[in-house]
Design an enzyme around this catalytic site. Sequence first.
Site, PDB file in Angstrom:
ATOM      1  CD  GLU A   1      -0.976   0.628   3.646  1.00 28.78           C
ATOM      2  OE1 GLU A   1      -1.352   1.805   3.482  1.00 28.78           O
ATOM      3  OE2 GLU A   1      -1.190  -0.012   4.685  1.00 28.78           O
TER       4      GLU A   1
ATOM      5  CE  LYS B   1      -3.212   1.974  11.608  1.00 35.66           C
ATOM      6  NZ  LYS B   1      -3.086   1.240  10.352  1.00 35.66           N
TER       7      LYS B   1
END
Length: 303
Positions: free
Chosen positions: A25, A159
């Site tokens: 990405e 995360k």
Amino acid sequence: MSQPFVCSKPVEAALAAGRPVVALESTIITHGMPWPQNVEMARGVEALIRAEGAEPATIVVLDGVLRIGLTDEELVTLGQTQGAMKLSRADLAFAMTTGRTGSTTVAATMIAAALAGIGVFATGGIGGVHRGAETSFDVSADLDELARTPVTVVCAGAKAILDLPKTFEVLETKGVPVVGYGVDEIPSFWSRRSGIPAPLRLDTPEAIAAFQKTRETLALGGGVLVANPLPLEDEIDQSTVDGWIAAALADADAQGIRAKEVTPFLLGRMFELSGGRSLEANIALVRSNARLAARIAVARAAA
Ligand code: PSU
Ligand code: MN
């Protein structure tokens, strides 16, 4: 109709020959890390993937063109680009139609990878359910994409700034397999542990490739999430991370940070609060994920 994307020459050649390719990405480059560490990370990751015998394919929209695979020069330019859009499923076509430059998140990278026939993708950590989502309704589009687009995403969990139990509950509801790589507990990005058991566990790249293949024969659709803990020597213990997260979240709240800005803001504050340590761990985990993704892609191409 012609293809809606442009592959670099090496990526095109690898795909045509059935050689292993790993998607990467670009949001992590433009919104997730500061310059120049972002470019060092991106170059290092591409070199690692090549060393494993696979071709890296960084995905981005440049001046309206969906690009799959960049030259080194383009990678360096991207790392210094200001004002790139952050593209998820909602905005990918918008950036292409209006000639904008934008970075692909996990969701948009999965869409582009699937279009190009790339089955494996390495990132840092996926987006998920934000803390306080019961009032903000902030849930990353990454979760829906994992449920619908058939790409194996190698990450270090979600995360830790997120609500991790809720994030993994949503993935379970959506039928997304979450596979601990060699571990029984889902990692939490900067740390190897989270307290959340991994619903599934596999111990080799070959086993993950075989799992992906079985899912294809069943036409299940949707992706596989591989949760790969960062190396022991690079991890930061959870209690240390938790202190920085609490402070970063309080700052985001005080400054009224919303929507797409939330994740980049929190990662940036973590970097400042940790004196750069969160970034070092972030780079280490992306490298580790890239190596594993390359090995899965190699195993898939050989099977
Ligand atoms: N992993 C990283 N750094 C990042 C991201 C992932 O190590 O910046 C990005 C990915 O692009 C992911 C996005 O899709 O964060 C999540 O954003 P949001 O929470 O707005 O969906
Ligand atoms: Mn969001």
